[in-house]
Structures are given as structure tokens and as C-alpha cells.
Design an enzyme around this catalytic site. Structure first.
Site, PDB file in Angstrom:
ATOM      1  N   GLU A 101       0.825  -1.204   0.000  1.00 14.24           N
ATOM      2  CA  GLU A 101       0.000   0.000   0.000  1.00 14.24           C
ATOM      3  C   GLU A 101       0.861   1.257   0.000  1.00 14.24           C
ATOM      4  O   GLU A 101       1.956   1.280   0.546  1.00 14.24           O
ATOM      5  CB  GLU A 101      -0.895   0.017   1.247  1.00 14.24           C
ATOM      6  CG  GLU A 101      -1.930  -1.095   1.207  1.00 14.24           C
ATOM      7  CD  GLU A 101      -2.897  -1.080   2.382  1.00 14.24           C
ATOM      8  OE1 GLU A 101      -4.094  -1.194   2.144  1.00 14.24           O
ATOM      9  OE2 GLU A 101      -2.444  -0.957   3.536  1.00 14.24           O
ATOM     10  N   CYS A 115       3.319   8.434   1.461  1.00 13.24           N
ATOM     11  CA  CYS A 115       3.884   7.469   2.396  1.00 13.24           C
ATOM     12  C   CYS A 115       4.073   6.155   1.632  1.00 13.24           C
ATOM     13  O   CYS A 115       3.100   5.576   1.147  1.00 13.24           O
ATOM     14  CB  CYS A 115       2.884   7.311   3.544  1.00 13.24           C
ATOM     15  SG  CYS A 115       3.355   6.105   4.755  1.00 13.24           S
ATOM     16  N   CYS A 122       6.136  -7.251   7.524  1.00 16.65           N
ATOM     17  CA  CYS A 122       7.206  -6.697   8.358  1.00 16.65           C
ATOM     18  C   CYS A 122       7.688  -7.778   9.318  1.00 16.65           C
ATOM     19  O   CYS A 122       6.936  -8.679   9.671  1.00 16.65           O
ATOM     20  CB  CYS A 122       6.667  -5.500   9.147  1.00 16.65           C
ATOM     21  SG  CYS A 122       7.944  -4.502   9.933  1.00 16.65           S
ATOM     22  N   CYS A 126       5.845  -4.894  16.121  1.00 16.86           N
ATOM     23  CA  CYS A 126       5.525  -3.875  17.134  1.00 16.86           C
ATOM     24  C   CYS A 126       4.075  -4.122  17.547  1.00 16.86           C
ATOM     25  O   CYS A 126       3.205  -4.309  16.697  1.00 16.86           O
ATOM     26  CB  CYS A 126       5.694  -2.469  16.569  1.00 16.86           C
ATOM     27  SG  CYS A 126       7.389  -2.150  16.037  1.00 16.86           S
ATOM     28  N   CYS A 129       1.058  -2.010  16.140  1.00 16.48           N
ATOM     29  CA  CYS A 129       1.045  -1.717  14.701  1.00 16.48           C
ATOM     30  C   CYS A 129       0.341  -2.834  13.932  1.00 16.48           C
ATOM     31  O   CYS A 129       0.636  -4.015  14.120  1.00 16.48           O
ATOM     32  CB  CYS A 129       2.477  -1.546  14.202  1.00 16.48           C
ATOM     33  SG  CYS A 129       2.578  -1.251  12.423  1.00 16.48           S
ATOM     34  N   GLY A 182       6.634  -2.050   6.423  1.00 19.63           N
ATOM     35  CA  GLY A 182       7.999  -2.552   6.400  1.00 19.63           C
ATOM     36  C   GLY A 182       9.011  -1.700   7.123  1.00 19.63           C
ATOM     37  O   GLY A 182       8.733  -0.589   7.561  1.00 19.63           O
ATOM     38  N   SER A 214      11.941   6.472   7.971  1.00 15.55           N
ATOM     39  CA  SER A 214      11.589   6.193   9.363  1.00 15.55           C
ATOM     40  C   SER A 214      12.024   4.787   9.739  1.00 15.55           C
ATOM     41  O   SER A 214      11.789   3.840   9.000  1.00 15.55           O
ATOM     42  CB  SER A 214      10.073   6.333   9.532  1.00 15.55           C
ATOM     43  OG  SER A 214       9.699   6.048  10.861  1.00 15.55           O
ATOM     44  N   LEU A 237      10.011   6.100  18.285  1.00 19.46           N
ATOM     45  CA  LEU A 237      10.543   5.906  19.641  1.00 19.46           C
ATOM     46  C   LEU A 237       9.517   5.254  20.583  1.00 19.46           C
ATOM     47  O   LEU A 237       9.751   4.166  21.089  1.00 19.46           O
ATOM     48  CB  LEU A 237      11.017   7.252  20.183  1.00 19.46           C
ATOM     49  CG  LEU A 237      11.811   7.178  21.488  1.00 19.46           C
ATOM     50  CD1 LEU A 237      13.084   6.381  21.318  1.00 19.46           C
ATOM     51  CD2 LEU A 237      12.110   8.585  21.999  1.00 19.46           C
ATOM     52  N   CYS A 356      -1.336   6.022  10.084  1.00 19.30           N
ATOM     53  CA  CYS A 356      -0.106   5.372  10.556  1.00 19.30           C
ATOM     54  C   CYS A 356      -0.420   4.043  11.214  1.00 19.30           C
ATOM     55  O   CYS A 356      -1.271   3.971  12.092  1.00 19.30           O
ATOM     56  CB  CYS A 356       0.569   6.186  11.654  1.00 19.30           C
ATOM     57  SG  CYS A 356       1.177   7.760  11.148  1.00 19.30           S
TER      58      CYS A 356
HETATM   59  N1  SAH Z   1       9.281   0.352  10.387  1.00 15.09           N
HETATM   60  C1  SAH Z   1       9.457   1.790  10.236  1.00 15.09           C
HETATM   61  C2  SAH Z   1       8.564   2.379   9.178  1.00 15.09           C
HETATM   62  C3  SAH Z   1       7.065   2.353   9.521  1.00 15.09           C
HETATM   63  S1  SAH Z   1       6.620   3.959   9.982  1.00 15.09           S
HETATM   64  C4  SAH Z   1       9.262   2.436  11.570  1.00 15.09           C
HETATM   65  O1  SAH Z   1       8.841   1.771  12.501  1.00 15.09           O
HETATM   66  O2  SAH Z   1       9.589   3.606  11.706  1.00 15.09           O
HETATM   67  C5  SAH Z   1       5.040   3.808  10.608  1.00 15.09           C
HETATM   68  C6  SAH Z   1       4.860   4.724  11.812  1.00 15.09           C
HETATM   69  O3  SAH Z   1       3.539   4.576  12.335  1.00 15.09           O
HETATM   70  C7  SAH Z   1       5.809   4.336  12.916  1.00 15.09           C
HETATM   71  O4  SAH Z   1       6.219   5.459  13.624  1.00 15.09           O
HETATM   72  C8  SAH Z   1       4.907   3.481  13.765  1.00 15.09           C
HETATM   73  O5  SAH Z   1       5.417   3.344  15.040  1.00 15.09           O
HETATM   74  C9  SAH Z   1       3.617   4.239  13.700  1.00 15.09           C
HETATM   75  N2  SAH Z   1       2.457   3.423  14.037  1.00 15.09           N
HETATM   76  C10 SAH Z   1       2.347   2.098  13.910  1.00 15.09           C
HETATM   77  N3  SAH Z   1       1.140   1.676  14.295  1.00 15.09           N
HETATM   78  C11 SAH Z   1       0.475   2.778  14.680  1.00 15.09           C
HETATM   79  C12 SAH Z   1      -0.857   2.973  15.133  1.00 15.09           C
HETATM   80  N4  SAH Z   1      -1.714   1.970  15.264  1.00 15.09           N
HETATM   81  N5  SAH Z   1      -1.238   4.237  15.411  1.00 15.09           N
HETATM   82  C13 SAH Z   1      -0.380   5.261  15.228  1.00 15.09           C
HETATM   83  N6  SAH Z   1       0.862   5.126  14.778  1.00 15.09           N
HETATM   84  C14 SAH Z   1       1.290   3.885  14.507  1.00 15.09           C
END
Ligand code: SAH
Length: 380
Positions: A101, A115, A122, A126, A129, A182, A214, A237, A356
Site C-alpha cells: 500500500e 507514504c 514486516c 511492534c 502496529c 515494512g 523512518s 521511539l 499510521c
Molecule cells: N518500520 C518503520 C517504518 C514504519 S513507519 C518504523 O517503525 O519507523 C510507521 C509509523 O507509524 C511508525 O512510527 C509506527 O510506530 C507508527 N504506528 C504504527 N502503528 C500505529 C498505530 N496503530 N497508530 C499510530 N501510529 C502507529
């Protein structure tokens, strides 16, 4: 191969080196390949043409040879969804059962940001996510990353024509963020090549300072990212101590905060004009207390930084909740008082699961035996 995947390969998305190889493959003299690539480059990436016939300054014969062997088609768009807030999401098919996507978000960056995904699925898991619930299927090639940008320019109607040149100031798509599906630092070679193509001034021409990569914190590759791409750095973070971060971002068990921050400090040419973005997802009762806001300020001491507070975007099956608005504002206030720009990111495209962390495709990695079955012609 099914009929949905044409037998002629496409040149769309290829790097200069890959294009040169293809040209030599159809008989262009190696000594002339570089010059021909420059010619094609402008048509493919500045004008975005989809037909070799449009390349009026390329010899007719070469145009004919090229269209005999190749196309300029983009990967197939499975669905395009447009949110009530103008956010657009494309589900793109890259191969049988391989889908990724890309999301265009108006009003972010100079005018709007795309984006892009760097992997299908992935490996990081996390816990908050949605993509993390989908196993890694595979890395995207650099061409598959670049064609996400081409698809967005197609849909936004943003390729200039010779009659209608388009300046940067007229564009809606001005920034790229590697914040889709990813972990870009686990696919750094292809991300690097894709950034070379996207930033090239004779082509798509989105400058390196407008491209943000990121990472969840692959510490040993962070400096390398900066040295190789000159892109802006963002760090997901989400916690200020190892114990909590181990739970939210399991990669933290491998690269603890101390190692991560040493890597961030080594990112090349950081200054007030080139700051690191820290993303911090606001999870109710998990990481949103005022002592944590203060701990965040201490952690960032001495780093040119801005902080994006991301209200948690829920997805089907999650146990987390988004912090209350007043809690997010109080958290932001602590950061602001310490001198950090810390905008609260308005959730965009939530209605189409484009926000996100909501991206996820149905693609699954086939076991080798299943792949073999699919590839083996039946006996009849
Ligand atoms: N793997 C990389 C690129 C993905 S960026 C990374 O982790 O940075 C996607 C962003 O969205 C990251 O900052 C992630 O932590 C955030 N994110 C993931 N799930 C989310 C959610 N449910 N709500 C808000 N932000 C989220």
C-alpha cells in the site's frame, strides 16, 4: 504466470544502471547506452510517459525495438480509496499474491506527502502496529518503491507536458516518507537506489531533504543511511525506557536505547535545519504520563529534534486505546516548554485504514512447497 501479469516487462521504476543493462540487452552499443539512458530518463521520470511513441527525440528504430520488448506500465492498482479528508490509499499488486500500500496525505510537508512501503509485511511485530500482524512476505525492489511514486503522480495528474510545464510550486506531491509497510533499514540497498531515482533532478526531482526515512531503530544501519542517501531521519521511539520499549517495539531487545541514541547522534550533518523527527504514538495508560514527557526531554538533550505525537490509530483486534485528547495536550505542553516543536499529528485517512500503522495487505508468504505447486504446470 497468469494473464494479469503481462509477458513484457516494464521499464518504469528502473535505475540508470538497470536501464542501461536493458538497453544493451536489446542491442544498444554499450558505449552509447549512457547517452540513451539520459534521453529515456527524462521521458520516463520527468514527463511520466507511458508510451515509447511519445519519445519524439529518440530514434524511431530504437522506439520500435523498445516497444517490442518492454512496456512503461505501472503495477496494477487493485483498489484506490479516497478518505473524506482527501487522503488517498492505493493497494498495488506487485506479483501474484504480493500486494503493498501507498498513501498520499495532502497538507503534510511542503504541500503533500506520499507514504511509501519498503516491504510487504514486516518482521518487527511492534505490538501496536497493524502491519506488525502480517508476516514479512518480501522486500520490495527499488523499482517497486519508485513506481509507488509514479502511481501517485499519475493519479494526481502531476506530470508536466511540453505544453504545460509544471513548477514545484504547483505540485501537490512534494514530500516522500518511508513510513508505509515494512522496515526500510532492513531493505537499505533498494531504499538507497529508489531515493537516487526519486531525487534525480532530471526526473521526479523530489529533493533528498524532502525525503524522510523512518526506522524502528536498526542502530547499526542508521549512520549508513545518512551517508548513502542524505535523507532525513525519523525514529519511531514510543517509549523512554528499555523495559517498556522492549514490549512495544521488540527490536529494542536487540538495540537498546543507549545504542540507538549513540547511532542517532552519529547521523551526518544534523543541525537546526536538519533535525531528527521522533515519532511517539500516544497509548492510553501505557506511555502517556507527564513523567514520561519529562523523560523524553532528557533523552533528547543535545539532539536537533522535533517530535511528532501520533494519536494511536485503532485497528481490528487491537487491545490498545488512544490517549485522551487532554492527556496528549498536556504531554505536548511539557515538550513545547522544553523548546521542542511537537505537533500532534491529526489522524488522517482513518476511515479507509490509511493512517499510521493501519496498513496491512492480505498477502501471505507462501511456503516453498506451495510456490512450487503454483509454478508447476499441471500434467494435462
Ligand atoms: N518500520 C518503520 C517504518 C514504519 S513507519 C518504523 O517503525 O519507523 C510507521 C509509523 O507509524 C511508525 O512510527 C509506527 O510506530 C507508527 N504506528 C504504527 N502503528 C500505529 C498505530 N496503530 N497508530 C499510530 N501510529 C502507529
Amino acid at each position: 504466470m497468469t494473464s494479469a501479469f503481462p509477458s513484457k516487462p516494464s521499464l518504469a521504476g528502473l535505475s540508470k544502471a538497470e536501464l542501461a543493462e536493458k538497453l544493451i540487452g536489446v542491442g544498444v552499443e554499450p558505449k552509447k547506452a549512457k547517452m540513451r539512458v539520459e534521453q529515456l530518463w527524462r521521458w520516463i521520470y520527468h514527463y511520466g510517459v507511458t508510451d515509447f511513441a511519445a519519445m519524439t527525440n529518440v530514434a524511431k528504430e530504437l522506439r520500435a525495438t523498445l516497444s517490442e520488448h518492454y512496456t512503461l506500465e505501472r503495477p496494477e492498482i487493485v483498489t484506490q480509496q479516497i478518505s473524506t479528508d482527501g487522503t488517498r490509499k492505493w493497494l498495488i499488486r506487485l506479483g501474484p499474491g504480493i500486494e503493498a500500500e501507498a498513501v498520499f496525505i495532502p497538507g503534510v510537508g511542503k504541500a503533500g506527502a506520499l507514504c511509501v512501503s519498503s516491504q510487504v509485511g514486516c518482521t518487527l511485530n511492534c505490538t501496536f502496529c497493524h502491519t506488525g500482524t502480517q508476516k514479512l512476505v518480501r522486500n520490495l525492489s527499488s523499482a517497486e518503491i519508485v513506481t509507488q511514486v509514479m502511481i501517485a503522480r499519475d493519479a494526481l495528474g502531476e506530470w508536466p507536458t511540453q505544453e504545460r510545464p509544471l513548477n514545484d510550486g504547483d505540485r501537490q506531491l512534494t514530500n516522500i516518507v518511508f513510513m508505509g509497510m515494512g522496515e526500510p533499514l532492513y531493505n537499505l540497498d533498494n531504499v538507497d537506489t529508489a531515493i537516487d531515482v526519486i531525487s534525480d533532478g532530471d526526473g521526479i526531482s523530489i529533493g533528498r531533504r524532502r525525503i524522510t526515512v523512518s526506522t524502528a531503530g536498526v542502530a547499526p544501519r542508521i549512520k549508513e543511511l545518512g551517508d548513502r542517501t542524505g535523507a532525513m531521519l525519523a525514529i519511531s521511539l514510543h517509549a523512554t525506557n528499555d523495559e517498556l520499549r522492549n514490549q512495544l517495539v521488540p527490536l529494542n531487545k536487540k538495540y537498546q536505547l543507549e545504542e540507538l541514541f549513540a547511532a542517532i547522534r552519529s547521523y551526518p550533518s544534523l543541525n537546526n535545519a536538519k533535525r531528527v523527527t521522533f515519532e511517539y504514538v500516544m497509548l492510553k495508560g501505557v506511555n502517556d504520563s507527564l513523567p514520561e514527557a519529562k523523560a523524553l526531554v532528557r533523552l533528547l538533550a543535545g539532539i536537533p529534534a522535533k517530535i511528532n505525537l501520533i494519536p494511536f490509530n485503532p485497528w481490528p483486534g487491537t487491545n490498545y486505546e488512544c490517549s485522551d485528547w487532554s492527556t496528549i495536550e498536556a504531554f505536548a505542553e511539557v515538550l513545547n516548554r522544553a523548546g521542542y516543536s511537537s505537533p500532534i499529528r491529526t489522524p488522517r485517512g482513518r476511515d479507509i485504514l490509511a493512517a499510521c500503522g493501519q496498513l496491512r495487505s492480505e498477502s501471505v508468504k507462501q511456503r516453498a512447497s506451495e510456490r512450487l505447486m503454483a509454478a508447476t504446470p499441471s500434467a494435462d
